[in-house]
Design a protein around this motif. Structure first.
Motif, short mmCIF file in Angstrom:
data_model
loop_
_atom_site.label_atom_id
_atom_site.label_comp_id
_atom_site.label_asym_id
_atom_site.label_seq_id
_atom_site.Cartn_x
_atom_site.Cartn_y
_atom_site.Cartn_z
N ASP A 285 0.82 -1.21 0.00
CA ASP A 285 0.00 0.00 0.00
C ASP A 285 0.85 1.26 0.00
OD1 ASP A 285 -2.58 -1.49 0.52
OD2 ASP A 285 -1.46 -2.04 2.34
N SER A 286 2.11 1.15 0.49
CA SER A 286 3.03 2.28 0.56
C SER A 286 4.44 1.80 0.22
CB SER A 286 3.02 2.91 1.95
OG SER A 286 1.74 3.42 2.28
N LEU A 287 5.30 2.76 -0.11
CA LEU A 287 6.65 2.44 -0.53
C LEU A 287 7.64 3.31 0.24
CD1 LEU A 287 8.76 1.14 -2.44
CD2 LEU A 287 8.13 2.87 -4.15
N TYR A 288 8.70 2.69 0.77
CA TYR A 288 9.74 3.39 1.54
C TYR A 288 11.07 3.13 0.84
CZ TYR A 288 12.63 4.61 5.68
OH TYR A 288 13.54 5.16 6.55
N LEU A 289 11.69 4.21 0.33
CA LEU A 289 12.99 4.14 -0.32
C LEU A 289 14.01 4.88 0.54
CD1 LEU A 289 11.86 4.97 -3.98
CD2 LEU A 289 12.48 2.70 -3.09
N PRO A 290 14.73 4.17 1.42
CA PRO A 290 15.71 4.83 2.28
C PRO A 290 16.97 5.18 1.49
CG PRO A 290 15.70 2.50 2.71
CD PRO A 290 14.61 2.74 1.70
N GLY A 291 17.92 5.82 2.17
CA GLY A 291 19.16 6.20 1.53
C GLY A 291 20.12 5.05 1.41
N GLY A 292 21.30 5.36 0.88
CA GLY A 292 22.33 4.35 0.69
C GLY A 292 23.36 4.82 -0.30
N TYR A 293 23.80 3.91 -1.15
CA TYR A 293 24.83 4.20 -2.14
C TYR A 293 24.34 3.89 -3.57
CZ TYR A 293 28.73 4.82 1.19
OH TYR A 293 29.58 5.28 2.17
N PRO A 294 23.25 4.51 -4.03
CA PRO A 294 22.81 4.22 -5.40
C PRO A 294 23.85 4.63 -6.44
CG PRO A 294 21.63 6.12 -4.51
CD PRO A 294 22.37 5.49 -3.37
N GLU A 295 24.70 5.62 -6.11
CA GLU A 295 25.72 6.06 -7.07
C GLU A 295 26.76 4.98 -7.35
OE1 GLU A 295 26.98 7.70 -2.98
OE2 GLU A 295 25.14 7.31 -4.10
N LEU A 296 26.89 4.01 -6.45
CA LEU A 296 27.83 2.90 -6.67
C LEU A 296 27.22 1.77 -7.49
CD1 LEU A 296 29.48 2.62 -3.12
CD2 LEU A 296 30.23 3.98 -5.08
N PRO A 320 1.25 6.15 -1.34
CA PRO A 320 2.34 6.93 -0.75
C PRO A 320 3.72 6.36 -1.08
CG PRO A 320 0.63 6.49 0.88
CD PRO A 320 0.32 5.64 -0.31
N ILE A 321 4.66 7.29 -1.28
CA ILE A 321 6.08 6.97 -1.44
C ILE A 321 6.87 7.96 -0.59
CG2 ILE A 321 8.04 6.74 -3.00
CD1 ILE A 321 6.08 6.34 -5.31
N LEU A 322 7.76 7.43 0.25
CA LEU A 322 8.69 8.27 1.00
C LEU A 322 10.10 7.89 0.54
CD1 LEU A 322 9.24 10.35 3.27
CD2 LEU A 322 9.45 8.41 4.84
N ALA A 323 10.83 8.88 0.00
CA ALA A 323 12.17 8.64 -0.52
C ALA A 323 13.16 9.56 0.18
CB ALA A 323 12.21 8.87 -2.03
N GLU A 324 14.19 8.94 0.78
CA GLU A 324 15.19 9.68 1.56
C GLU A 324 16.54 9.66 0.85
OE1 GLU A 324 13.54 8.34 6.00
OE2 GLU A 324 15.36 7.44 5.18
N CYS A 325 17.06 10.81 0.51
CA CYS A 325 18.42 10.96 -0.03
C CYS A 325 18.67 10.00 -1.19
CB CYS A 325 19.45 10.80 1.08
SG CYS A 325 21.07 11.48 0.65
N GLY A 326 19.35 8.88 -0.97
CA GLY A 326 19.60 7.93 -2.04
C GLY A 326 18.33 7.44 -2.70
#
Length: 434
Positions: A285-296, A320-326
Motif C-alpha cells: 500500500d506504501s513504498l519506503y525508499l531509504p538512503g544508501g549508495y545508489p551512485e555505486l 504513498p512513497i517516501l524517498a530519503e536521499c539515495g
C-alpha cells in the motif's frame, strides 16, 4: 529499574579508533558468552553495521536531539533488561556537537573510556588525556587506551606521560592496541565501507578481541542503573494492516532500526525488496525508499526497467512513497557520478543530481508537516537541479547551516533528509497512510 554494566567509548576526534575499539570490546565479550548490546551516539548508519557484526545484535542510535532523552532512556532500559554489557560508541570528539557524547554520558551516568590515536605522539598523550578528563567535571572518565602503538617502548612512553599527581584518581591506563593489528577500517565518501563489503572482517574482529584480553578491559565495567521513562507517548496502531514495501539491498541500506521498529509498532506489515535484483514490487500500500549508495550501483539500477515500471504504477495509483536521499536520487531523471558518468533513472521526480567532490550539506534538521515536526539528519555530496518548487524547507538545528528542500507531488515525499521516525510517530503514520 534495571542494572547493567555500561561504557561509552569516545576520543579526542573522529578517526582515532572509536569504532575499532567498540567493535573489539563487543566481539571479546561476546566470545566470553555475554550478551552485548551496542549503541551509536548520533545519526550514523555505517559504524553500526560493523558494530552489529561484532556483537550479533542490531545497533540503535542514541541522539538526544533527534529522538529525545526519554526515547534514548527507553532504548537503554530495554537493552539493560536482557544484556550483560552495554557499549556505546561516541560521535566525533567527546565534547563535539550539540548535544555531544559527553552530554549523553552525563544524562545517564555512563562512565567514559577514551581511545587516543598515539601515532607520532609520545608525552603529549598525557596532556591530551588530562585535558579530556578535566575539561568537564560532571563527565566521568574511567580510563584511556592508546591506539596505533608502534612498539613496547612507545607504549611505555605513553603510559609514563600520564601526569599522576594532577589526573583524577579514577583515570587509569587501560592498555593499548598495536599499529599492526588495529590498522584502519576502509572508508569512502560517506564514511566507513559497509560491513558486508569489508574482506575478512570477522577475522579482523577476532584478532582485535585477542588483544582486548591483554588489557584491563577484559573485565566488565561497573553496573549502571537504568530507569524506565515515565513520559513516552502511547503508540497507536495507526498503520494496522498497511503493507509497506521497503527497499533493502547494497544500494539502499541506510535505514534506522528504530524506524522499522516504529513502523511495526504502528501495525504496518513490512515487505523488503531489492531495486537491484527484483523485477516487481511486493504487494504493498506504501513504498519506503531509504538512503544508501545508489551512485555505486547506477548501471544496475538503470537497467532494471521492470522495477522502474512497477514503481511508476505504484505512484500512478496514488499510493504513498517516501524517498530519503539515495531513495530520492533513484527517482530522479538522471544521476551523474564522480567520474562524470550519467545514467537515466526513473524520472518519477523530474530533476538531475551530480556527485560533488566535497561535502554539500550535513547536520541535524527538522521540518513541520501538517501533523507536527519531524526530525532527522542530512549528509551528502550532491548537487540537485530541478524546476520543481519545494513544498517546505528544513530548519537546521544549528544556525548557519543550509536548509534542505522538501518536495511533494501527490503522495510522493522526497528530500535529502534521513528521517528519524520515532521523533514523531503521528507524522510517520501520515506519510505512509493510503
Amino acid at each position: 529499574m534495571k542494572q547493567c554494566p555500561a561504557l561509552l567509548v569516545t576520543a579526542p576526534a573522529s578517526g582515532q579508533g572509536k569504532t575499532t575499539l567498540t567493535a573489539a570490546l563487543a566481539r571479546f565479550h561476546r566470545n566470553q558468552g555475554r550478551e552485548v548490546r551496542v549503541f551509536k551516539v548520533g545519526p550514523d548508519f555505517l559504524d553500526p553495521m560493523i558494530l552489529e557484526q561484532a556483537s550479533g545484535y542490531p545497533v540503535y542510535q542514541l541522539d538526544l536531539w533527534m529522538g529525545g532523552q526519554s526515547h534514548c532512556q527507553q532504548l537503554l532500559y530495554q537493552a539493560a533488561s536482557t544484556a550483560d554489557l552495554i557499549l556505546i560508541e561516541g560521535v566525533m570528539g567527546l565534547f563535539d556537537g550539540e548535544p555531544s557524547s559527553a552530554d549523553l554520558a552525563v544524562a545517564f551516568g555512563i562512565p567514559v573510556l577514551t581511545v587516543i590515536d598515539a601515532t607520532a605522539m609520545a608525552q603529549t598523550f598525557g596532556a591530551v588525556a588530562h585535558g579530556l578528563a578535566t575539561f568537564r567535571p560532571d563527565c566521568r572518565m574511567i580510563g584511556v587506551l592508546a591506539n596505533q602503538v608502534a612498539s613496547s617502548v612507545h607504549e611505555e612512553m605513553l603510559k609514563e606521560s600520564l601526569p599522576k599527581e594532577s589526573l583524577p584518581k579514577h583515570l587509569s591506563w587501560l592498555g593499548s592496541l598495536p599499529r599492526h593489528v588495529s590498522g584502519e577500517l576502509p572508508s569512502r565518501h560517506l564514511g566507513l565501507v559497509q560491513a558486508n563489503q569489508i574482506n575478512h572482517l570477522d577475522h579482523y574482529l577476532e584478532q582485535l578481541a585477542e588483544y582486548i584480553a591483554l588489557t584491563s578491559l577484559h573485565e566488565l565495567p561497573p553496573a549502571i542503573t537504568f530507569m524506565a521513562p515515565e513520559d513516552l507517548p502511547t503508540i497507536m496502531p495507526a498503520l494496522k494492516g498497511i503493507r509497506i514495501a521497503v527497499a533493502s539491498d547494497a544500494a539502499f541500506s541506510f535505514v534506522y532500526q528504530a524506524n522499522l521498529d516504529l513502523l511495526n509498532a504502528l501495525g504496518a506489515q513490512l515487505k523488503f525488496f531489492s531495486p537491484l535484483d527484483d523485477t516487481s514490487l511486493p504487494e504493498a500500500d506504501s513504498l519506503y525508499l531509504p538512503g544508501g549508495y545508489p551512485e555505486l550501483h547506477m548501471e544496475r539500477l538503470a537497467a532494471n526497467q521492470s522495477m522502474h515500471q512497477a514503481i511508476h504504477v505504484h505512484y500512478a495509483a496514488g499510493k504513498p512513497i517516501l524517498a530519503e536521499c539515495g531513495g530520492m536520487l533513484y527517482l530522479l531523471s538522471t544521476l551523474t557520478d564522480h567520474h562524470g558518468k550519467t545514467v537515466d533513472l526513473l524520472n518519477l521526480f523530474s530533476g538531475k543530481a551530480t556527485m560533488q567532490r566535497n561535502l554539500v550539506n550535513l547536520g541535524l534538521h527538522s521540518v513541520r508537516f501538517p501533523q507536527g515536526e519531524l526530525r532527522g539528519q542530512t549528509f551528502h555530496h550532491l548537487h540537485l537541479e530541478t524546476a520543481i518548487q519545494p513544498s517546505a524547507l528544513t530548519q537546521p538545528a544549528r544556525k548557519g547551516l543550509r536548509p534542505e528542500a522538501i518536495f511533494n507531488s501527490r503522495r510522493l515525499t522526497v528530500s535529502f533528509m534521513h528521517w528519524y521516525m520515532p521523533s514523531n510517530p503521528t507524522v510517520t503514520a501520515a506519510l505512509f497512510s493510503p
